[in-house]
Design a protein around this motif. Structure first.
Motif, PDB file in Angstrom:
ATOM      1  N   ASP A 169      97.870 -34.847 -83.331  1.00 46.02           N
ATOM      2  CA  ASP A 169      98.207 -34.805 -81.907  1.00 46.02           C
ATOM      3  C   ASP A 169      97.474 -35.949 -81.216  1.00 46.02           C
ATOM      4  O   ASP A 169      96.804 -36.760 -81.853  1.00 46.02           O
ATOM      5  N   TYR A 170      97.590 -35.995 -79.890  1.00 45.97           N
ATOM      6  CA  TYR A 170      96.994 -37.083 -79.115  1.00 45.97           C
ATOM      7  C   TYR A 170      95.517 -37.278 -79.475  1.00 45.97           C
ATOM      8  O   TYR A 170      94.769 -36.313 -79.610  1.00 45.97           O
ATOM      9  N   VAL A 171      95.091 -38.544 -79.593  1.00 50.19           N
ATOM     10  CA  VAL A 171      93.676 -38.885 -79.774  1.00 50.19           C
ATOM     11  C   VAL A 171      93.125 -39.284 -78.406  1.00 50.19           C
ATOM     12  O   VAL A 171      93.592 -40.261 -77.819  1.00 50.19           O
ATOM     13  N   ARG A 172      92.146 -38.541 -77.911  1.00 51.14           N
ATOM     14  CA  ARG A 172      91.652 -38.762 -76.556  1.00 51.14           C
ATOM     15  C   ARG A 172      90.153 -39.042 -76.492  1.00 51.14           C
ATOM     16  O   ARG A 172      89.619 -39.236 -75.398  1.00 51.14           O
ATOM     17  N   ALA A 173      89.442 -39.043 -77.613  1.00 50.79           N
ATOM     18  CA  ALA A 173      88.001 -39.254 -77.583  1.00 50.79           C
ATOM     19  C   ALA A 173      87.566 -40.034 -78.808  1.00 50.79           C
ATOM     20  O   ALA A 173      88.154 -39.909 -79.888  1.00 50.79           O
ATOM     21  N   ALA A 174      86.529 -40.868 -78.633  1.00 46.33           N
ATOM     22  CA  ALA A 174      85.974 -41.638 -79.750  1.00 46.33           C
ATOM     23  C   ALA A 174      84.536 -41.995 -79.420  1.00 46.33           C
ATOM     24  O   ALA A 174      84.166 -42.167 -78.257  1.00 46.33           O
ATOM     25  N   ALA A 175      83.722 -42.109 -80.458  1.00 46.89           N
ATOM     26  CA  ALA A 175      82.319 -42.485 -80.301  1.00 46.89           C
ATOM     27  C   ALA A 175      81.871 -43.220 -81.544  1.00 46.89           C
ATOM     28  O   ALA A 175      82.240 -42.861 -82.666  1.00 46.89           O
ATOM     29  N   ALA A 176      81.062 -44.267 -81.334  1.00 42.34           N
ATOM     30  CA  ALA A 176      80.530 -45.052 -82.439  1.00 42.34           C
ATOM     31  C   ALA A 176      79.174 -44.518 -82.842  1.00 42.34           C
ATOM     32  O   ALA A 176      78.334 -44.202 -81.991  1.00 42.34           O
ATOM     33  N   SER A 177      78.938 -44.423 -84.145  1.00 46.38           N
ATOM     34  CA  SER A 177      77.647 -43.945 -84.636  1.00 46.38           C
ATOM     35  C   SER A 177      76.558 -44.949 -84.273  1.00 46.38           C
ATOM     36  O   SER A 177      76.743 -46.164 -84.447  1.00 46.38           O
ATOM     37  N   PRO A 178      75.401 -44.487 -83.788  1.00 52.62           N
ATOM     38  CA  PRO A 178      74.322 -45.418 -83.442  1.00 52.62           C
ATOM     39  C   PRO A 178      73.576 -45.958 -84.658  1.00 52.62           C
ATOM     40  O   PRO A 178      72.763 -46.873 -84.512  1.00 52.62           O
ATOM     41  N   THR A 179      73.853 -45.413 -85.837  1.00 51.84           N
ATOM     42  CA  THR A 179      73.107 -45.824 -87.032  1.00 51.84           C
ATOM     43  C   THR A 179      73.946 -46.592 -88.043  1.00 51.84           C
ATOM     44  O   THR A 179      73.383 -47.171 -88.973  1.00 51.84           O
ATOM     45  N   SER A 180      75.267 -46.600 -87.901  1.00 48.99           N
ATOM     46  CA  SER A 180      76.120 -47.283 -88.877  1.00 48.99           C
ATOM     47  C   SER A 180      77.324 -47.888 -88.160  1.00 48.99           C
ATOM     48  O   SER A 180      78.019 -47.195 -87.422  1.00 48.99           O
ATOM     49  N   VAL A 181      77.573 -49.170 -88.419  1.00 48.66           N
ATOM     50  CA  VAL A 181      78.708 -49.831 -87.776  1.00 48.66           C
ATOM     51  C   VAL A 181      80.022 -49.397 -88.397  1.00 48.66           C
ATOM     52  O   VAL A 181      81.098 -49.667 -87.846  1.00 48.66           O
ATOM     53  N   ASP A 182      79.981 -48.743 -89.544  1.00 59.22           N
ATOM     54  CA  ASP A 182      81.200 -48.333 -90.238  1.00 59.22           C
ATOM     55  C   ASP A 182      81.558 -46.873 -89.984  1.00 59.22           C
ATOM     56  O   ASP A 182      82.564 -46.390 -90.515  1.00 59.22           O
ATOM     57  N   THR A 183      80.771 -46.166 -89.214  1.00 56.96           N
ATOM     58  CA  THR A 183      80.999 -44.742 -88.985  1.00 56.96           C
ATOM     59  C   THR A 183      81.458 -44.510 -87.556  1.00 56.96           C
ATOM     60  O   THR A 183      80.805 -44.955 -86.601  1.00 56.96           O
ATOM     61  N   TRP A 184      82.561 -43.799 -87.403  1.00 58.67           N
ATOM     62  CA  TRP A 184      83.132 -43.468 -86.098  1.00 58.67           C
ATOM     63  C   TRP A 184      83.491 -41.987 -86.070  1.00 58.67           C
ATOM     64  O   TRP A 184      83.759 -41.389 -87.118  1.00 58.67           O
ATOM     65  N   ALA A 185      83.528 -41.445 -84.876  1.00 58.45           N
ATOM     66  CA  ALA A 185      84.011 -40.080 -84.675  1.00 58.45           C
ATOM     67  C   ALA A 185      85.133 -40.122 -83.651  1.00 58.45           C
ATOM     68  O   ALA A 185      85.050 -40.837 -82.648  1.00 58.45           O
ATOM     69  N   THR A 186      86.186 -39.374 -83.910  1.00 56.28           N
ATOM     70  CA  THR A 186      87.307 -39.295 -82.973  1.00 56.28           C
ATOM     71  C   THR A 186      87.673 -37.831 -82.765  1.00 56.28           C
ATOM     72  O   THR A 186      87.484 -36.993 -83.650  1.00 56.28           O
ATOM     73  N   GLY A 187      88.203 -37.543 -81.579  1.00 56.50           N
ATOM     74  CA  GLY A 187      88.637 -36.188 -81.262  1.00 56.50           C
ATOM     75  C   GLY A 187      90.030 -36.202 -80.681  1.00 56.50           C
ATOM     76  O   GLY A 187      90.414 -37.139 -79.974  1.00 56.50           O
ATOM     77  N   GLY A 188      90.802 -35.167 -80.991  1.00 57.65           N
ATOM     78  CA  GLY A 188      92.184 -35.138 -80.549  1.00 57.65           C
ATOM     79  C   GLY A 188      92.593 -33.794 -79.994  1.00 57.65           C
ATOM     80  O   GLY A 188      91.847 -32.808 -80.032  1.00 57.65           O
ATOM     81  N   TYR A 189      93.810 -33.752 -79.497  1.00 58.02           N
ATOM     82  CA  TYR A 189      94.367 -32.516 -78.974  1.00 58.02           C
ATOM     83  C   TYR A 189      94.818 -31.573 -80.085  1.00 58.02           C
ATOM     84  O   TYR A 189      95.360 -30.504 -79.807  1.00 58.02           O
ATOM     85  N   ASP A 190      94.618 -31.968 -81.338  1.00 55.76           N
ATOM     86  CA  ASP A 190      94.856 -31.056 -82.459  1.00 55.76           C
ATOM     87  C   ASP A 190      93.624 -30.197 -82.741  1.00 55.76           C
ATOM     88  O   ASP A 190      93.544 -29.553 -83.782  1.00 55.76           O
ATOM     89  N   HIS A 191      92.637 -30.235 -81.827  1.00 53.70           N
ATOM     90  CA  HIS A 191      91.401 -29.445 -81.897  1.00 53.70           C
ATOM     91  C   HIS A 191      90.417 -29.966 -82.941  1.00 53.70           C
ATOM     92  O   HIS A 191      89.410 -29.302 -83.210  1.00 53.70           O
ATOM     93  N   MET A 192      90.687 -31.140 -83.530  1.00 57.10           N
ATOM     94  CA  MET A 192      89.865 -31.628 -84.625  1.00 57.10           C
ATOM     95  C   MET A 192      88.960 -32.773 -84.183  1.00 57.10           C
ATOM     96  O   MET A 192      89.340 -33.619 -83.365  1.00 57.10           O
ATOM     97  N   CYS A 193      87.742 -32.782 -84.738  1.00 53.71           N
ATOM     98  CA  CYS A 193      86.821 -33.912 -84.631  1.00 53.71           C
ATOM     99  C   CYS A 193      86.725 -34.529 -86.028  1.00 53.71           C
ATOM    100  O   CYS A 193      86.246 -33.864 -86.964  1.00 53.71           O
ATOM    101  N   ASN A 194      87.177 -35.750 -86.160  1.00 56.64           N
ATOM    102  CA  ASN A 194      87.174 -36.413 -87.457  1.00 56.64           C
ATOM    103  C   ASN A 194      86.068 -37.455 -87.506  1.00 56.64           C
ATOM    104  O   ASN A 194      85.913 -38.254 -86.573  1.00 56.64           O
TER     105      ASN A 194
END
Length: 518
Positions: A169-194
């Motif tokens: 579903d829609y992706v509406r949130a994202a954040a970059a990890s402060p410790t790794s340039v290759d790690t990201w977190a995203t959140g969507g309207y599918d209730h999931m944080c990836n």
């Protein structure tokens, strides 16, 4: 005959429980933000982002524009209008030189923050792009769109590096990890944080938030992550395999914004704080030891975005009706290190020697420490007027002096002292109209106060017993007695209503809790 205050012990003023919860240091700190400066925009303010460099200007995204505001002057200094439709997620790069924003037209645009020139236009999303962020290496951008995809872009040439699929579903949130340039977190309207590792293009962790995810952020050390959506704020332990560490439900409507400030609070360098904004119009601040709310602010419209400057000197809140609230702290914290403001040259005080006056005044304002021994000077006891009267056994004068002070706790303490001495009848009796009116006024005002009611009801009975035979002799006294009677009747009626309400609620509460009635 005069008595010296040698063996007399002053009346101990009784301390009653406070009627309200005392303000904490945390609450006082957040209340020191000055009155807000308000700026009306033409659409909801969907995103607020602060520069990491002094003087901490910030960008707001509203309608088809991204506007830059000065934290120092709290006025608009620049605007970006190169959008064909609604703009989203205007964010600075860590060095503050570039800005990225998504849009309803599904294009991700990169701007020069100083000249406002469009440097890159990255096309690939099929639907609106609601979130776009720079990576920590300053060379890549992560974007999420309503097409349920997450895309990584190379800033240098504007090409797509990878396409991450895992949301439904829609992706509406994202954040970059402060410790790794290759790690990201995203959140969507599918209730999931990836949680993504962009090198493998795979979601290395999937977390179920339970509601559409509106915003998310990493804790400074990168071991914890917070996501918001629905009425809940959830804290995740990433090092523990994505374990749900805490679920917070302190808002009444959807929580849409979250920020973590490592330098907020009374002890700015040691006490990070979590801030959340909600459609219920509240911004709440949490301490991170027990995740308890330490302060809350109410705004006139639903809150849809918020931002806090790195030195916690400016708090910006965006609302659904387009109103921007900017509040400056009265005493901003001083920080050092990268991005800190330049130090001002200060005149050094002259050395402390016998050649200046400060040498002889040193230590006058110093307070004794915990282990210090204090030698108290012998001073003559300074007695209050009611104490002087009690010392001379002038009970009526003592009560008059306490009534003249107007402090109900003092009057209550003097009445209790008179009762203990057996002088209550002498203090209440033998009064003319002028002496009786202040006493009746005090009874009328405080007889229904829970802290004084038990004592003053007995005093009122004694007064009526003593002066029942002369009722009608003074019109002023009769009026005060009628006022006292009316106040008591009103309180009795109120208590009766409360008892009926309690009787009505008890069956409902018992039914809701599954308890047997009776």
């Amino acid at each position: 005959m005069d008595y010296e205050p040698t063996d007399y012990s002053k009346v101990a003023i009784r301390e009653y429980p406070a009627r309200t919860i005392r303000e904490t240091a945390e609450g006082r700190y957040w209340k020191q933000f000055k009155a807000p400066v308000l700026a009306q925009q033409i659409g909801p303010i969907t995103h607020i982002d602060f520069k990491q460099q002094w003087p901490y200007d910030f960008a707001i995204t509203s309608s088809t524009r991204v506007l830059i505001y000065s934290s120092a002057t709290q006025k608009q200094v620049r605007q970006f209008t190169r959008f064909k439709d609604i703009a989203y997620s205007g964010s600075f790069r860590d060095d503050g030189k570039l800005m990225v924003a998504g849009g309803q037209d599904s294009i991700v645009q990169v701007f020069d923050a100083g000249s406002r020139l469009v440097l890159r236009q990255m096309k690939g999303h099929k639907q609106p792009v609601h979130v776009a962020r720079f990576s920590r290496d300053k060379q890549h951008i992560l974007s999420g769109g309503d097409d349920a995809t997450v895309r990584l872009w190379d800033v240098t040439d504007g090409t797509q590096v990878s396409r991450l699929t895992g949301h439904s579903d829609y992706v509406r949130a994202a954040a970059a990890s402060p410790t790794s340039v290759d790690t990201w977190a995203t959140g969507g309207y599918d209730h999931m944080c990836n949680l993504w590792d962009v090198r493998s293009k795979q979601a290395v962790m999937k977390l179920e938030h339970g509601s559409p995810v509106e915003d998310m952020a990493f804790f400074p050390a990168g071991a914890l992550m917070v996501s918001v959506g629905g009425t809940e704020v959830r804290v995740w332990d990433l090092l523990g395999g994505g374990r749900l560490l805490r679920r917070l439900s302190n808002h009444q409507k959807t929580v849409v914004a979250v920020r973590l400030s490592p330098r907020a609070g009374p002890d700015a360098l040691a006490a990070p704080r979590l801030l959340t904004g909600s459609l219920d119009g509240h911004v709440k601040i949490y301490e991170l030891d027990g995740f308890k709310v330490t302060h809350a602010s109410k705004y006139p419209a639903p809150v849809v975005s918020l931002g806090l400057s790195p030195n916690c000197s400016t708090l910006a809140v965006g609302m659904a009706d387009g109103l921007l609230s900017i509040r400056k702290h009265a005493k901003p914290k001083v920080i050092t290190g990268p991005g800190a403001p330049p130090e001002k040259l200060k005149r050094k005080p002259p050395p402390l020697t016998a050649a200046n006056f400060r040498f002889f005044m040193r230590g006058r304002n110093a307070r004794a420490g915990i282990g210090d021994v204090q030698v108290l000077a012998r001073r003559k006891a300074r007695l209050a007027p009611y104490d002087r009267a009690l010392q001379k056994f002038q009970y009526g004068a003592a009560l008059d002096a306490a009534l003249a002070g107007g402090q109900p706790q003092v009057v209550a303490s003097v009445l209790e002292e008179l009762a203990a001495r057996g002088g209550l009848t002498a203090a209440l009796g033998g009064r003319d109209a002028d002496g009786l009116v202040p006493l009746l006024d005090h009874l009328r005002k405080y007889i229904v106060e829970p802290r004084y009611a038990r004592l003053l009801v007995g005093i009122a009975h004694r007064v009526i017993d003593i002066y029942a035979a002369v009722v009608g002799a003074s019109a002023e006294v009769d009026e005060k007695l009628q006022q006292l009677q009316g106040r008591v009747k009103l309180e009795v009626a109120l208590q009766a209503d409360l008892r009926r309400l309690q009787g009505s609620l008890e069956p409902l509460l018992a039914a809701s809790l599954g308890m047997p009635r009776g």
